[in-house]
Design a protein around this motif. Sequence first.
Motif, PDB file in Angstrom:
ATOM      1  N   GLY A  47      52.807   0.938 -49.023  1.00 35.46           N
ATOM      2  CA  GLY A  47      51.626   1.419 -48.320  1.00 35.46           C
ATOM      3  C   GLY A  47      50.348   1.175 -49.104  1.00 35.46           C
ATOM      4  O   GLY A  47      49.311   0.785 -48.543  1.00 35.46           O
ATOM      5  N   PHE A  48      50.408   1.379 -50.417  1.00 34.71           N
ATOM      6  CA  PHE A  48      49.240   1.159 -51.266  1.00 34.71           C
ATOM      7  C   PHE A  48      48.833  -0.310 -51.254  1.00 34.71           C
ATOM      8  O   PHE A  48      47.650  -0.646 -51.154  1.00 34.71           O
ATOM      9  CB  PHE A  48      49.549   1.609 -52.693  1.00 34.71           C
ATOM     10  CG  PHE A  48      48.428   1.389 -53.669  1.00 34.71           C
ATOM     11  CD1 PHE A  48      47.278   2.163 -53.613  1.00 34.71           C
ATOM     12  CD2 PHE A  48      48.524   0.405 -54.631  1.00 34.71           C
ATOM     13  CE1 PHE A  48      46.238   1.959 -54.515  1.00 34.71           C
ATOM     14  CE2 PHE A  48      47.498   0.191 -55.534  1.00 34.71           C
ATOM     15  CZ  PHE A  48      46.349   0.971 -55.467  1.00 34.71           C
ATOM     16  N   THR A  72      51.700   3.310 -43.814  1.00 33.31           N
ATOM     17  CA  THR A  72      50.255   3.501 -43.991  1.00 33.31           C
ATOM     18  C   THR A  72      49.763   4.636 -43.101  1.00 33.31           C
ATOM     19  O   THR A  72      49.486   5.737 -43.580  1.00 33.31           O
ATOM     20  CB  THR A  72      49.485   2.201 -43.697  1.00 33.31           C
ATOM     21  OG1 THR A  72      49.802   1.736 -42.370  1.00 33.31           O
ATOM     22  CG2 THR A  72      49.857   1.115 -44.693  1.00 33.31           C
ATOM     23  N   ASP A  73      49.687   4.386 -41.789  1.00 36.42           N
ATOM     24  CA  ASP A  73      49.100   5.373 -40.874  1.00 36.42           C
ATOM     25  C   ASP A  73      49.909   6.670 -40.810  1.00 36.42           C
ATOM     26  O   ASP A  73      49.395   7.764 -41.043  1.00 36.42           O
ATOM     27  CB  ASP A  73      48.981   4.773 -39.465  1.00 36.42           C
ATOM     28  CG  ASP A  73      48.079   3.556 -39.447  1.00 36.42           C
ATOM     29  OD1 ASP A  73      47.268   3.409 -40.379  1.00 36.42           O
ATOM     30  OD2 ASP A  73      48.191   2.745 -38.515  1.00 36.42           O
ATOM     31  N   PHE A  74      51.211   6.559 -40.484  1.00 33.10           N
ATOM     32  CA  PHE A  74      52.018   7.762 -40.283  1.00 33.10           C
ATOM     33  C   PHE A  74      52.143   8.576 -41.564  1.00 33.10           C
ATOM     34  O   PHE A  74      51.949   9.790 -41.560  1.00 33.10           O
ATOM     35  CB  PHE A  74      53.406   7.390 -39.759  1.00 33.10           C
ATOM     36  CG  PHE A  74      54.333   8.574 -39.645  1.00 33.10           C
ATOM     37  CD1 PHE A  74      54.203   9.480 -38.610  1.00 33.10           C
ATOM     38  CD2 PHE A  74      55.318   8.796 -40.602  1.00 33.10           C
ATOM     39  CE1 PHE A  74      55.050  10.587 -38.516  1.00 33.10           C
ATOM     40  CE2 PHE A  74      56.156   9.888 -40.524  1.00 33.10           C
ATOM     41  CZ  PHE A  74      56.018  10.784 -39.471  1.00 33.10           C
ATOM     42  N   VAL A  75      52.482   7.912 -42.664  1.00 26.63           N
ATOM     43  CA  VAL A  75      52.684   8.635 -43.926  1.00 26.63           C
ATOM     44  C   VAL A  75      51.411   9.347 -44.371  1.00 26.63           C
ATOM     45  O   VAL A  75      51.445  10.472 -44.879  1.00 26.63           O
ATOM     46  CB  VAL A  75      53.183   7.674 -45.021  1.00 26.63           C
ATOM     47  CG1 VAL A  75      53.162   8.352 -46.385  1.00 26.63           C
ATOM     48  CG2 VAL A  75      54.587   7.190 -44.702  1.00 26.63           C
ATOM     49  N   GLY A  76      50.264   8.706 -44.142  1.00 29.21           N
ATOM     50  CA  GLY A  76      48.993   9.328 -44.525  1.00 29.21           C
ATOM     51  C   GLY A  76      48.757  10.648 -43.819  1.00 29.21           C
ATOM     52  O   GLY A  76      48.439  11.669 -44.458  1.00 29.21           O
ATOM     53  N   MET A  97      45.464  17.252 -37.907  1.00 32.83           N
ATOM     54  CA  MET A  97      46.384  16.380 -38.637  1.00 32.83           C
ATOM     55  C   MET A  97      47.721  16.256 -37.902  1.00 32.83           C
ATOM     56  O   MET A  97      48.338  15.186 -37.903  1.00 32.83           O
ATOM     57  CB  MET A  97      46.621  16.924 -40.048  1.00 32.83           C
ATOM     58  CG  MET A  97      45.398  16.840 -40.955  1.00 32.83           C
ATOM     59  SD  MET A  97      44.750  15.153 -41.142  1.00 32.83           S
ATOM     60  CE  MET A  97      43.337  15.191 -40.007  1.00 32.83           C
ATOM     61  N   ARG A  98      48.133  17.361 -37.290  1.00 36.18           N
ATOM     62  CA  ARG A  98      49.377  17.300 -36.520  1.00 36.18           C
ATOM     63  C   ARG A  98      49.227  16.318 -35.365  1.00 36.18           C
ATOM     64  O   ARG A  98      50.118  15.481 -35.111  1.00 36.18           O
ATOM     65  CB  ARG A  98      49.718  18.707 -36.012  1.00 36.18           C
ATOM     66  CG  ARG A  98      50.974  18.771 -35.124  1.00 36.18           C
ATOM     67  CD  ARG A  98      50.584  18.742 -33.660  1.00 36.18           C
ATOM     68  NE  ARG A  98      51.742  18.753 -32.777  1.00 36.18           N
ATOM     69  CZ  ARG A  98      51.710  18.436 -31.500  1.00 36.18           C
ATOM     70  NH1 ARG A  98      50.570  18.061 -30.941  1.00 36.18           N
ATOM     71  NH2 ARG A  98      52.796  18.479 -30.766  1.00 36.18           N
ATOM     72  N   ASP A  99      48.109  16.394 -34.627  1.00 32.29           N
ATOM     73  CA  ASP A  99      47.884  15.488 -33.498  1.00 32.29           C
ATOM     74  C   ASP A  99      47.825  14.035 -33.953  1.00 32.29           C
ATOM     75  O   ASP A  99      48.374  13.142 -33.301  1.00 32.29           O
ATOM     76  CB  ASP A  99      46.590  15.858 -32.775  1.00 32.29           C
ATOM     77  CG  ASP A  99      46.675  17.194 -32.045  1.00 32.29           C
ATOM     78  OD1 ASP A  99      47.813  17.650 -31.805  1.00 32.29           O
ATOM     79  OD2 ASP A  99      45.612  17.784 -31.750  1.00 32.29           O
ATOM     80  N   GLU A 100      47.167  13.800 -35.080  1.00 36.30           N
ATOM     81  CA  GLU A 100      47.060  12.433 -35.601  1.00 36.30           C
ATOM     82  C   GLU A 100      48.433  11.914 -36.031  1.00 36.30           C
ATOM     83  O   GLU A 100      48.778  10.754 -35.778  1.00 36.30           O
ATOM     84  CB  GLU A 100      46.094  12.397 -36.793  1.00 36.30           C
ATOM     85  CG  GLU A 100      44.646  12.674 -36.452  1.00 36.30           C
ATOM     86  CD  GLU A 100      43.984  11.511 -35.729  1.00 36.30           C
ATOM     87  OE1 GLU A 100      44.643  10.459 -35.565  1.00 36.30           O
ATOM     88  OE2 GLU A 100      42.821  11.654 -35.316  1.00 36.30           O
ATOM     89  N   MET A 101      49.229  12.759 -36.674  1.00 36.41           N
ATOM     90  CA  MET A 101      50.548  12.355 -37.124  1.00 36.41           C
ATOM     91  C   MET A 101      51.451  12.019 -35.936  1.00 36.41           C
ATOM     92  O   MET A 101      52.138  10.991 -35.920  1.00 36.41           O
ATOM     93  CB  MET A 101      51.187  13.461 -37.960  1.00 36.41           C
ATOM     94  CG  MET A 101      52.553  13.084 -38.512  1.00 36.41           C
ATOM     95  SD  MET A 101      53.275  14.364 -39.551  1.00 36.41           S
ATOM     96  CE  MET A 101      53.656  15.616 -38.328  1.00 36.41           C
ATOM     97  N   VAL A 102      51.445  12.886 -34.926  1.00 36.39           N
ATOM     98  CA  VAL A 102      52.263  12.661 -33.743  1.00 36.39           C
ATOM     99  C   VAL A 102      51.830  11.383 -33.035  1.00 36.39           C
ATOM    100  O   VAL A 102      52.663  10.572 -32.608  1.00 36.39           O
ATOM    101  CB  VAL A 102      52.178  13.871 -32.786  1.00 36.39           C
ATOM    102  CG1 VAL A 102      52.834  13.549 -31.456  1.00 36.39           C
ATOM    103  CG2 VAL A 102      52.839  15.092 -33.421  1.00 36.39           C
ATOM    104  N   ASN A 141      63.522   6.737 -39.170  1.00 38.91           N
ATOM    105  CA  ASN A 141      62.572   6.953 -40.250  1.00 38.91           C
ATOM    106  C   ASN A 141      61.710   8.189 -39.995  1.00 38.91           C
ATOM    107  O   ASN A 141      61.501   9.021 -40.892  1.00 38.91           O
ATOM    108  CB  ASN A 141      61.684   5.715 -40.397  1.00 38.91           C
ATOM    109  CG  ASN A 141      60.915   5.702 -41.700  1.00 38.91           C
ATOM    110  OD1 ASN A 141      61.482   5.751 -42.777  1.00 38.91           O
ATOM    111  ND2 ASN A 141      59.605   5.649 -41.606  1.00 38.91           N
ATOM    112  N   VAL A 142      61.214   8.338 -38.767  1.00 37.37           N
ATOM    113  CA  VAL A 142      60.405   9.511 -38.424  1.00 37.37           C
ATOM    114  C   VAL A 142      61.248  10.782 -38.497  1.00 37.37           C
ATOM    115  O   VAL A 142      60.800  11.817 -39.010  1.00 37.37           O
ATOM    116  CB  VAL A 142      59.779   9.355 -37.023  1.00 37.37           C
ATOM    117  CG1 VAL A 142      58.994  10.615 -36.636  1.00 37.37           C
ATOM    118  CG2 VAL A 142      58.857   8.139 -36.971  1.00 37.37           C
TER     119      VAL A 142
END
Length: 457
Positions: free
Chosen positions: A5-6, A295-299, A320-325, A385-386
Motif C-alpha cells: 500500500g505504501f 490502499t483505499d479500504f485499509v486506510g 469513517m464507517r461509511d467510507e470503509m463500507v 480479504n474483507v
Amino acid sequence: MAGIGFEIKKILRRDSYLAMFSAYAYAGIIGSGPWVLSILGVLIIGLFSLGVVLPHVLITQFQVTITHLIAMSLILTGFLQLGFTRYIADRLFEKNTDAILPNFIGAIFITTLISGLIGMALALFAFPEQDAVYRLLLIANFVVLCNIWIATIFLSGMKNYKAILVLYTIGYGFAVVAAIILRGFGLNGLLSGMLLGHFTLMSGMMLLIIRSYPSNHFIEFDFLRKKRMFASLIWTGFFFNLGVWIDKYIFWYTPSTGKSVIGVFHASLIYDLPIFLAYLSIIPGMAVFLVRMETDFVGFYQKFYDAVRDGGTLDYIEEMRDEMVETARQGIFEIIKIQAMAVLIVFVAAPALLRIIGISQYYLSLLYVDVVAAGLQVVFLGIMNVLFYLDKRVIALILTALFAALNLVFSLLSIQLGANWYGYGFAVSLLITVVVGLYWLDRKLAILEYETFMLQK
C-alpha cells in the motif's frame, strides 16, 4: 515491514494517467507474480527440455510430479497457513516480537516433520518402478515446497509482497537455469534443478524473516498451545486449498478423463492445460484487488477502528464507517468489472492464441469456462480479504467449506453429464459461493457499528 500500500500510494501521488497505469501494473505483477512464475517456470523447463530429454514422456512425468507436489503441499499446509499468520499478527499487536522467529522455526520444524513422513510413505509405496534418486528428490521437493508455503503466507501476512516477488523471481529463475543445465540426466536432472530453485527460494525467505525478526530464542511451540490459534482459521485454510484443487483431482483420477503418468500420479490431458492458461488471466483482477484493498479500504479501516479505540466523535466514526463500507463494496465490484473485461478479451483472443501455440481448438469451450472460474476466484479472494479484516472467521470458514463441497459435487456431476460440461463444476461452485459471500458480507457491513460496539466482550 513496508507493505505494498505504501509503494502504490507513492506512485499514485504523481497524479497522472501514467502513474495510475504504473500503480496497477505494479500491483498486478506483485499480486499474481508467484502464481504466474510457478506456472511459467514448469512450462519453460519442459519447453527447453524438448529434444534433449528423451523419451518425451519424461518431461510429462516431471511436470506432473511437480504439479502433484504443489497441490499436496498446499492442501497439507493449509491447516497451518491462516491460523499461524493470525498467531503472528496477534504477537505483533502485543509488541511481543521476540516470540515471532522461534515460533516460525517451530512451525517450520512441525511442517518438515509431517511432510517428511508423508513424503517418505509416498516414495516407499507409491512408486515401485522408480529408482532411489527419484524417490529422494520427491521427498526433498515436497518438504521444501511445504516450507515455502509457510514462509510465503508469513511474508504475505506481513504485507511484504515485493520481497516475495523478488525471491520467487530469483528462485524460479535459478530453477529454470539449473534444470536446463541438468536436463541431460533426464527426469532426475529436471527434478534436481527444480529442487535447487525451490531451496534457493526457501533460503531467501528464511534469511529475510530471520533478519527482520531477530530473537534470543531458537525454537518455540507456543503457537500449538490451547487457544493460541483459531480453529476456524485452521479449517478455513484447509478447505480453501482443498476447494481449489479438488476438481483437478477428480479429473485426474476419473478413468474417462485422466490417466496414470508416473506411479500414483495421474494427469488429465483435456483438463490441465486450459486451467493453466486460465490462471494467467487473473493479473488484472489481482491488480485491482491489491490497489483497492491495500490502499483505499485499509486506510479507512484503520481510521474507523482507531476512532473506536481512541474515543473519536460519533460523527467521525460514522463517516469513517461509511467510507470503509463504500470502498469495500466499490473494490469488490471493481474486481468484478475488471475481471469481466479480462474474460471478454480472452474470449476474443483465445482462438488465435491457441493456433499460435499449436493447441487444438477443441480446448476452446473448456478454456472459456476456466477463465470465468479463475476470475470468480479472484472475486472470492476479495470477499475473503474483507471478511478477515472484519474478523468474521466463522463466515469465512462456512464459505470455504461450501466452495469445497460444491466443487466436489458439481465436478463429479459434470463428468457424468459429458465433455460439454467439463469445467462447470469449478465455475458454478465459485459462482454460488461468491453470491452467498456477497450477500453475507453486505449484511455484515450494514450492521458493522452495532457489532463493533454492542458485541464486545
